[in-house]
Scaffold this motif. Structure first.
Motif, PDB file in Angstrom:
ATOM      1  N   ALA A  63       9.229  -3.555   0.494  1.00 47.47           N
ATOM      2  CA  ALA A  63       9.428  -3.570  -0.959  1.00 47.47           C
ATOM      3  C   ALA A  63       9.554  -5.001  -1.452  1.00 47.47           C
ATOM      4  O   ALA A  63      10.259  -5.822  -0.862  1.00 47.47           O
ATOM      5  CB  ALA A  63      10.678  -2.772  -1.334  1.00 47.47           C
ATOM      6  N   GLY A  64       8.847  -5.309  -2.511  1.00 45.36           N
ATOM      7  CA  GLY A  64       8.896  -6.638  -3.118  1.00 45.36           C
ATOM      8  C   GLY A  64       7.978  -7.658  -2.477  1.00 45.36           C
ATOM      9  O   GLY A  64       7.901  -8.793  -2.935  1.00 45.36           O
ATOM     10  N   GLN A  65       7.289  -7.277  -1.425  1.00 42.10           N
ATOM     11  CA  GLN A  65       6.408  -8.211  -0.738  1.00 42.10           C
ATOM     12  C   GLN A  65       5.131  -8.439  -1.538  1.00 42.10           C
ATOM     13  O   GLN A  65       4.563  -7.508  -2.103  1.00 42.10           O
ATOM     14  CB  GLN A  65       6.055  -7.676   0.642  1.00 42.10           C
ATOM     15  CG  GLN A  65       5.204  -8.599   1.459  1.00 42.10           C
ATOM     16  CD  GLN A  65       4.999  -8.059   2.865  1.00 42.10           C
ATOM     17  OE1 GLN A  65       5.227  -6.893   3.128  1.00 42.10           O
ATOM     18  NE2 GLN A  65       4.568  -8.910   3.755  1.00 42.10           N
ATOM     19  N   ILE A  66       4.679  -9.669  -1.582  1.00 45.06           N
ATOM     20  CA  ILE A  66       3.453 -10.018  -2.287  1.00 45.06           C
ATOM     21  C   ILE A  66       2.315 -10.081  -1.285  1.00 45.06           C
ATOM     22  O   ILE A  66       2.435 -10.696  -0.232  1.00 45.06           O
ATOM     23  CB  ILE A  66       3.593 -11.377  -3.005  1.00 45.06           C
ATOM     24  CG1 ILE A  66       4.646 -11.260  -4.102  1.00 45.06           C
ATOM     25  CG2 ILE A  66       2.255 -11.828  -3.570  1.00 45.06           C
ATOM     26  CD1 ILE A  66       4.972 -12.567  -4.789  1.00 45.06           C
ATOM     27  N   THR A  67       1.223  -9.430  -1.633  1.00 46.23           N
ATOM     28  CA  THR A  67       0.036  -9.445  -0.799  1.00 46.23           C
ATOM     29  C   THR A  67      -1.153  -9.811  -1.662  1.00 46.23           C
ATOM     30  O   THR A  67      -1.330  -9.250  -2.739  1.00 46.23           O
ATOM     31  CB  THR A  67      -0.193  -8.071  -0.147  1.00 46.23           C
ATOM     32  OG1 THR A  67       0.932  -7.771   0.660  1.00 46.23           O
ATOM     33  CG2 THR A  67      -1.440  -8.062   0.701  1.00 46.23           C
ATOM     34  N   LYS A  68      -1.930 -10.749  -1.195  1.00 45.54           N
ATOM     35  CA  LYS A  68      -3.101 -11.195  -1.936  1.00 45.54           C
ATOM     36  C   LYS A  68      -4.317 -10.406  -1.466  1.00 45.54           C
ATOM     37  O   LYS A  68      -4.560 -10.285  -0.269  1.00 45.54           O
ATOM     38  CB  LYS A  68      -3.327 -12.686  -1.688  1.00 45.54           C
ATOM     39  CG  LYS A  68      -4.509 -13.253  -2.431  1.00 45.54           C
ATOM     40  CD  LYS A  68      -4.650 -14.734  -2.138  1.00 45.54           C
ATOM     41  CE  LYS A  68      -5.898 -15.282  -2.774  1.00 45.54           C
ATOM     42  NZ  LYS A  68      -6.115 -16.680  -2.431  1.00 45.54           N
ATOM     43  N   LEU A  69      -5.045  -9.859  -2.430  1.00 45.16           N
ATOM     44  CA  LEU A  69      -6.302  -9.187  -2.095  1.00 45.16           C
ATOM     45  C   LEU A  69      -7.406 -10.226  -2.091  1.00 45.16           C
ATOM     46  O   LEU A  69      -7.640 -10.887  -3.089  1.00 45.16           O
ATOM     47  CB  LEU A  69      -6.656  -8.123  -3.137  1.00 45.16           C
ATOM     48  CG  LEU A  69      -5.882  -6.826  -3.105  1.00 45.16           C
ATOM     49  CD1 LEU A  69      -6.434  -5.873  -4.159  1.00 45.16           C
ATOM     50  CD2 LEU A  69      -5.945  -6.178  -1.750  1.00 45.16           C
ATOM     51  N   GLU A  70      -8.043 -10.360  -0.976  1.00 41.42           N
ATOM     52  CA  GLU A  70      -9.202 -11.248  -0.893  1.00 41.42           C
ATOM     53  C   GLU A  70     -10.412 -10.464  -1.384  1.00 41.42           C
ATOM     54  O   GLU A  70     -10.401  -9.247  -1.423  1.00 41.42           O
ATOM     55  CB  GLU A  70      -9.419 -11.694   0.561  1.00 41.42           C
ATOM     56  CG  GLU A  70      -8.221 -12.372   1.195  1.00 41.42           C
ATOM     57  CD  GLU A  70      -7.915 -13.751   0.630  1.00 41.42           C
ATOM     58  OE1 GLU A  70      -8.800 -14.360   0.016  1.00 41.42           O
ATOM     59  OE2 GLU A  70      -6.769 -14.200   0.788  1.00 41.42           O
ATOM     60  N   GLN A  71     -11.435 -11.146  -1.754  1.00 44.73           N
ATOM     61  CA  GLN A  71     -12.720 -10.544  -2.087  1.00 44.73           C
ATOM     62  C   GLN A  71     -12.677  -9.627  -3.305  1.00 44.73           C
ATOM     63  O   GLN A  71     -13.345  -8.602  -3.352  1.00 44.73           O
ATOM     64  CB  GLN A  71     -13.302  -9.801  -0.884  1.00 44.73           C
ATOM     65  CG  GLN A  71     -13.493 -10.715   0.307  1.00 44.73           C
ATOM     66  CD  GLN A  71     -13.804  -9.982   1.584  1.00 44.73           C
ATOM     67  OE1 GLN A  71     -13.594  -8.787   1.691  1.00 44.73           O
ATOM     68  NE2 GLN A  71     -14.299 -10.706   2.559  1.00 44.73           N
TER      69      GLN A  71
END
Length: 168
Positions: A83-91
């Motif tokens: 919870a609260g974690q940031i994940t970057k979507l590539e592409q």
């Protein structure tokens, strides 16, 4: 024989998940396992492995040899949601200066959709980003919000409830 193991990143314990394999008629299909053993007549030069497991980020390997290493045992490590974690979507790409999603982004957005379908209790913030020009920060802020809204619209149009998506 070819063995595919799915493990948790922290504890290295087995994780059961949906495994999608493509590459030859002898392996192509959908499986549910934490350990999958297949008999391959020969290695596959260009195959795809896709893994979805509840509570974990999905992984996908495209146009890779199967087995991926010379040992004929591949271990795929999955990263758990926090919870609260940031994940970057590539592409995920947009037309220059516009909020229009480019076609090559649909594969990644469909993976996000699948992840949200598989994990119905997860809600996400969608952050839009642009290359900022100091002279037009208001324009950049508006464009980044429009891009986040377009991602939300795409996901809603593809079966995700709008109340789980928060464009920023």
């Amino acid at each position: 024989s070819y063995t595919l193991l799915i493990r948790d990143e922290q504890k290295l314990t087995p994780i059961a998940g949906r495994i999608f394999l493509q590459g030859s008629p002898e392996i192509s299909g959908s499986y549910y396992a934490s350990k999958l053993q297949l008999n391959l007549k020969q290695p596959i030069k260009k195959g795809s492995i896709k893994i979805d497991a509840p509570g974990y980020f999905p992984v996908e390997f495209k146009d890779r040899p199967i087995p991926m290493n010379t040992q004929r045992i591949d271990t795929i490590i999955l990263h758990k949601f926090v919870a609260g974690q940031i994940t970057k979507l590539e592409q995920v790409y947009f037309a220059a200066g516009l909020p229009e999603i480019m076609e090559e982004s649909y594969l990644q957005l469909n993976r996000l959709r699948d992840l949200l379908i598989l994990n119905p209790t997860i809600s996400i913030e969608i952050h839009g980003h642009v290359n900022i020009d100091e002279n037009s920060s208001k324009k950049a802020l508006k464009l980044s919000k429009q891009r986040a809204m377009m991602v939300k619209k795409y996901l809603v149009d593809n079966g995700i409830s709008a109340d789980r998506l928060y464009p920023i």
